[in-house]
Design a protein around this motif. Structure first.
Motif, PDB file in Angstrom:
ATOM      1  N   VAL A 180       0.983  -1.252   0.041  1.00 19.51           N
ATOM      2  CA  VAL A 180       0.242  -0.387  -0.029  1.00 19.51           C
ATOM      3  C   VAL A 180       0.692   1.376  -0.024  1.00 19.51           C
ATOM      4  CG1 VAL A 180      -1.524   1.326   1.404  1.00 19.51           C
ATOM      5  CG2 VAL A 180      -1.913  -1.308   1.077  1.00 19.51           C
ATOM      6  N   GLN A 181       2.154   1.690   0.793  1.00 19.71           N
ATOM      7  CA  GLN A 181       3.086   2.563   0.728  1.00 19.71           C
ATOM      8  C   GLN A 181       3.961   2.579  -0.363  1.00 19.71           C
ATOM      9  OE1 GLN A 181       6.015   1.896   3.910  1.00 19.71           O
ATOM     10  NE2 GLN A 181       4.286   2.176   5.752  1.00 19.71           N
ATOM     11  N   GLU A 182       4.420   1.888  -0.841  1.00 19.87           N
ATOM     12  CA  GLU A 182       4.516   1.579  -2.160  1.00 19.87           C
ATOM     13  C   GLU A 182       3.369   2.279  -3.200  1.00 19.87           C
ATOM     14  OE1 GLU A 182       5.981  -2.459  -3.440  1.00 19.87           O
ATOM     15  OE2 GLU A 182       7.573  -1.891  -2.765  1.00 19.87           O
ATOM     16  N   GLU A 183       2.259   1.689  -3.275  1.00 22.78           N
ATOM     17  CA  GLU A 183       0.925   2.240  -4.036  1.00 22.78           C
ATOM     18  C   GLU A 183       0.782   3.579  -4.280  1.00 22.78           C
ATOM     19  OE1 GLU A 183      -2.348  -0.185  -4.191  1.00 22.78           O
ATOM     20  OE2 GLU A 183      -0.970  -2.237  -4.619  1.00 22.78           O
ATOM     21  N   TYR A 184       0.883   3.964  -2.508  1.00 23.41           N
ATOM     22  CA  TYR A 184       0.495   5.106  -2.197  1.00 23.41           C
ATOM     23  C   TYR A 184       2.069   5.867  -3.349  1.00 23.41           C
ATOM     24  CZ  TYR A 184      -0.224   9.317   0.422  1.00 23.41           C
ATOM     25  OH  TYR A 184      -0.539  10.407   1.146  1.00 23.41           O
ATOM     26  N   LYS A 185       3.094   5.977  -2.970  1.00 24.25           N
ATOM     27  CA  LYS A 185       4.466   6.928  -3.558  1.00 24.25           C
ATOM     28  C   LYS A 185       3.971   6.707  -4.692  1.00 24.25           C
ATOM     29  CE  LYS A 185       7.916   5.148   0.353  1.00 24.25           C
ATOM     30  NZ  LYS A 185       8.966   5.205   0.323  1.00 24.25           N
ATOM     31  N   LYS A 186       3.812   6.133  -5.779  1.00 22.01           N
ATOM     32  CA  LYS A 186       3.549   5.238  -7.083  1.00 22.01           C
ATOM     33  C   LYS A 186       2.489   6.648  -7.757  1.00 22.01           C
ATOM     34  CE  LYS A 186       5.028   0.667  -7.377  1.00 22.01           C
ATOM     35  NZ  LYS A 186       4.340   0.426  -8.494  1.00 22.01           N
ATOM     36  N   LYS A 187       1.182   7.037  -6.810  1.00 18.28           N
ATOM     37  CA  LYS A 187       0.169   7.611  -6.718  1.00 18.28           C
ATOM     38  C   LYS A 187       0.585   9.588  -6.650  1.00 18.28           C
ATOM     39  CE  LYS A 187      -2.868   4.205  -7.510  1.00 18.28           C
ATOM     40  NZ  LYS A 187      -3.148   4.325  -9.126  1.00 18.28           N
ATOM     41  N   GLU A 188       1.636   9.424  -5.527  1.00 12.86           N
ATOM     42  CA  GLU A 188       1.900  10.517  -5.205  1.00 12.86           C
ATOM     43  C   GLU A 188       2.263  11.337  -6.585  1.00 12.86           C
ATOM     44  OE1 GLU A 188       4.100  10.606  -1.332  1.00 12.86           O
ATOM     45  OE2 GLU A 188       2.421  11.267  -0.520  1.00 12.86           O
ATOM     46  N   ALA A 189       4.184  10.209  -7.108  1.00 13.32           N
ATOM     47  CA  ALA A 189       4.136  10.540  -8.402  1.00 13.32           C
ATOM     48  C   ALA A 189       3.298  11.044  -9.286  1.00 13.32           C
ATOM     49  CB  ALA A 189       5.086   9.982  -8.560  1.00 13.32           C
ATOM     50  N   GLU A 190       2.540  10.288  -9.450  1.00 17.19           N
ATOM     51  CA  GLU A 190       1.018  10.293 -10.241  1.00 17.19           C
ATOM     52  C   GLU A 190       0.602  11.803 -10.452  1.00 17.19           C
ATOM     53  OE1 GLU A 190      -1.485   6.318 -10.798  1.00 17.19           O
ATOM     54  OE2 GLU A 190       0.273   5.972 -11.609  1.00 17.19           O
ATOM     55  N   LEU A 191       0.130  12.359  -9.098  1.00 18.00           N
ATOM     56  CA  LEU A 191      -0.878  13.172  -9.018  1.00 18.00           C
ATOM     57  C   LEU A 191       0.864  14.705  -8.798  1.00 18.00           C
ATOM     58  CD1 LEU A 191      -2.765  14.424  -7.846  1.00 18.00           C
ATOM     59  CD2 LEU A 191      -2.021  14.156  -5.187  1.00 18.00           C
ATOM     60  N   GLU A 192       2.018  14.289  -8.255  1.00 21.80           N
ATOM     61  CA  GLU A 192       2.910  15.582  -8.775  1.00 21.80           C
ATOM     62  C   GLU A 192       2.382  15.595 -10.644  1.00 21.80           C
ATOM     63  OE1 GLU A 192       4.595  17.155  -6.653  1.00 21.80           O
ATOM     64  OE2 GLU A 192       3.372  16.723  -4.845  1.00 21.80           O
ATOM     65  N   LEU A 194       0.729  14.617 -12.585  1.00 20.89           N
ATOM     66  CA  LEU A 194      -0.742  15.583 -12.922  1.00 20.89           C
ATOM     67  C   LEU A 194      -0.526  16.852 -12.643  1.00 20.89           C
ATOM     68  CD1 LEU A 194      -2.873  12.908 -12.239  1.00 20.89           C
ATOM     69  CD2 LEU A 194      -2.403  13.368 -14.374  1.00 20.89           C
ATOM     70  N   LYS A 195       0.540  17.189 -11.205  1.00 18.99           N
ATOM     71  CA  LYS A 195      -0.584  18.194 -10.922  1.00 18.99           C
ATOM     72  C   LYS A 195       0.922  19.326 -11.961  1.00 18.99           C
ATOM     73  CE  LYS A 195      -1.650  18.370  -6.110  1.00 18.99           C
ATOM     74  NZ  LYS A 195      -0.918  18.469  -4.555  1.00 18.99           N
ATOM     75  N   ASP A 196       1.872  19.125 -12.567  1.00 17.24           N
ATOM     76  CA  ASP A 196       2.970  19.611 -13.172  1.00 17.24           C
ATOM     77  C   ASP A 196       1.984  20.231 -14.437  1.00 17.24           C
ATOM     78  OD1 ASP A 196       4.777  20.087 -11.381  1.00 17.24           O
ATOM     79  OD2 ASP A 196       5.263  17.889 -11.946  1.00 17.24           O
ATOM     80  N   ASP A 197       1.576  18.596 -15.109  1.00 17.38           N
ATOM     81  CA  ASP A 197       0.748  19.453 -16.606  1.00 17.38           C
ATOM     82  C   ASP A 197      -0.648  19.802 -16.499  1.00 17.38           C
ATOM     83  OD1 ASP A 197       2.570  16.944 -17.708  1.00 17.38           O
ATOM     84  OD2 ASP A 197       0.963  15.061 -16.928  1.00 17.38           O
ATOM     85  N   LYS A 198      -1.024  20.054 -15.318  1.00 18.36           N
ATOM     86  CA  LYS A 198      -2.319  20.695 -14.720  1.00 18.36           C
ATOM     87  C   LYS A 198      -1.796  21.917 -14.962  1.00 18.36           C
ATOM     88  CE  LYS A 198      -6.157  21.711 -12.349  1.00 18.36           C
ATOM     89  NZ  LYS A 198      -6.483  21.730 -11.176  1.00 18.36           N
ATOM     90  N   LEU A 199       0.220  22.609 -14.519  1.00 21.06           N
ATOM     91  CA  LEU A 199       0.226  23.948 -14.270  1.00 21.06           C
ATOM     92  C   LEU A 199       0.472  24.128 -15.660  1.00 21.06           C
ATOM     93  CD1 LEU A 199       2.126  23.607 -11.547  1.00 21.06           C
ATOM     94  CD2 LEU A 199      -0.109  25.149 -11.170  1.00 21.06           C
ATOM     95  N   GLN A 200       1.111  22.865 -16.703  1.00 19.82           N
ATOM     96  CA  GLN A 200       1.642  23.526 -17.431  1.00 19.82           C
ATOM     97  C   GLN A 200       0.655  23.822 -18.885  1.00 19.82           C
ATOM     98  OE1 GLN A 200       3.724  20.050 -18.973  1.00 19.82           O
ATOM     99  NE2 GLN A 200       5.726  21.026 -18.270  1.00 19.82           N
ATOM    100  N   VAL A 201      -0.656  23.476 -18.724  1.00 21.08           N
ATOM    101  CA  VAL A 201      -1.995  23.121 -19.559  1.00 21.08           C
ATOM    102  C   VAL A 201      -2.196  24.703 -19.609  1.00 21.08           C
ATOM    103  CG1 VAL A 201      -4.374  22.087 -19.101  1.00 21.08           C
ATOM    104  CG2 VAL A 201      -2.188  20.619 -20.015  1.00 21.08           C
ATOM    105  N   GLU A 202      -2.719  25.218 -17.862  1.00 21.20           N
ATOM    106  CA  GLU A 202      -3.301  26.758 -17.045  1.00 21.20           C
ATOM    107  C   GLU A 202      -1.975  27.307 -17.453  1.00 21.20           C
ATOM    108  OE1 GLU A 202      -3.818  25.955 -13.007  1.00 21.20           O
ATOM    109  OE2 GLU A 202      -5.064  25.069 -12.874  1.00 21.20           O
ATOM    110  N   LYS A 203      -0.682  27.093 -18.021  1.00 21.66           N
ATOM    111  CA  LYS A 203      -0.488  28.542 -18.231  1.00 21.66           C
ATOM    112  C   LYS A 203      -0.869  28.918 -20.366  1.00 21.66           C
ATOM    113  CE  LYS A 203       3.574  28.293 -15.411  1.00 21.66           C
ATOM    114  NZ  LYS A 203       5.294  27.733 -15.188  1.00 21.66           N
TER     115      LYS A 203
END
Length: 319
Positions: A180-192, A194-203
């Motif tokens: 579960v911790q490994e999956e959580y870390k993967k999800k956090e990386a994916e979330l980060e 996605l956040k970067d992609d979202k910022l780029q898209v917003e820009k």
């Protein structure tokens, strides 16, 4: 005949004495049997009381506890009944002994001896019953110890099995937690990401919005700039570049003729430049430009003449 009657009386007395002796022996046997029964009941009641103790009581079910309580009460009641009966027999013997003492002193001595013997026997029986009760308690303690040892021996493997199961479950939970911790870390990386992609898209969206706003402003300004040109082009009296050239030439010609000139004189000057120029077109063009050219009437009577003058400097102030 009298002798035979006397002998028969003696025989009857002897038989009576024998029957009394048999009755005494039967009473003694009955008393001994009753005391033995009482001893057994004492042991049974002692067993029930020991079973009612907390250590042994916890091993029984509710139905078994209820049955044990009922059986214990029944055994105590029967024991009390037999004890009362035995005490009644002893009281009767004591009363008979007291009656015999009043009648005969010798018989009182015998009854006292028998009472002492009976008391000794009763004490002996009580001693035996106490010894048997003690043996019963010892046996019960040994049985309880054996049962407790069995319970402990039975509990030990059960506890070991439970501990093993708990350890296995704990290991499984730890492994699951790591996953579960490994999956959580993967999800956090994916979330980060996605956040970067979202910022780029917003820009990009902001840039596109800025470009769109700039384009809309440019379009609006172009439209605003085009519409006045179209209006001026549509509303302008000069419709072509040829007419603009004619206006310039006519203005130059009239500028050097401050008192004005007739349309024929102007057209004769223009014919030198271009033979295709029409007088009516020139007059119409000058008539449309009211702030540039003006027509005045000069002379009187037959010498009345129309002259065109250049008034551009004055018309500039009016527009």
């Amino acid at each position: 005949m009298i002798q035979s009657a006397n002998s028969h009386v003696r025989r009857l007395v002897n038989e009576k004495a024998a029957h009394e002796k048999d009755m005494e022996e039967a009473k003694e046997k009955f008393k001994q049997a009753l005391s033995g029964i009482l001893i057994q009941f004492e042991q049974i009641v002692a067993v029930y009381h020991s079973a009612s103790k907390q250590k042994a009581w916890d091993h029984f079910t509710k139905a078994q506890r209820k049955n044990i309580s009922v059986w214990c009460k029944q055994a105590e009641e029967i024991r009390n009944i037999h004890n009362d009966e035995l005490m009644g027999i002893r009281r009767e013997e004591e009363m008979e002994m007291s009656d015999d003492e009043i009648e005969e002193t010798t018989e009182t001595k015998e009854t006292e001896e028998s009472a002492l013997v009976s008391q000794a026997e009763a004490l002996k029986e009580e001693n035996d019953s106490l010894r048997w009760q003690l043996d019963a308690y010892r046996n019960e303690v040994e049985l309880l110890k054996q049962e407790q040892g069995k319970v402990h021996r039975e509990d030990d493997p059960n506890k070991e099995q439970q501990l093993k199961l708990l350890q296995q479950a704990l290991q499984g939970m730890q492994q699951h937690l790591l996953k579960v911790q490994e999956e959580y870390k993967k999800k956090e990386a994916e979330l980060e990401k996605l956040k970067d992609d979202k910022l780029q898209v917003e820009k990009m969206l902001e840039n596109l919005k800025e470009k769109e706003s700039c384009a809309s402003r440019l379009c609006a300004s172009n439209q605003d700039s085009e519409y006045p040109l179209e209006k001026t082009m549509n509303s302008s009296p000069i419709k072509s570049e040829r007419e603009a050239l004619l206006v310039g030439i006519i203005s130059t010609f009239l500028h050097v003729h401050p008192f004005g000139a007739s349309i024929e004189y102007i057209c004769s000057y223009l014919h030198r430049l271009d033979n295709k120029i029409c007088t009516s077109d020139v007059e119409c063009l000058m008539g449309r430009l009211q702030h540039t050219f003006k027509q005045e009437m000069t002379g009187v009577g037959a010498s009345l003449e129309k002259r065109w003058k250049f008034c551009g400097f004055e018309g500039l102030k009016l527009t």
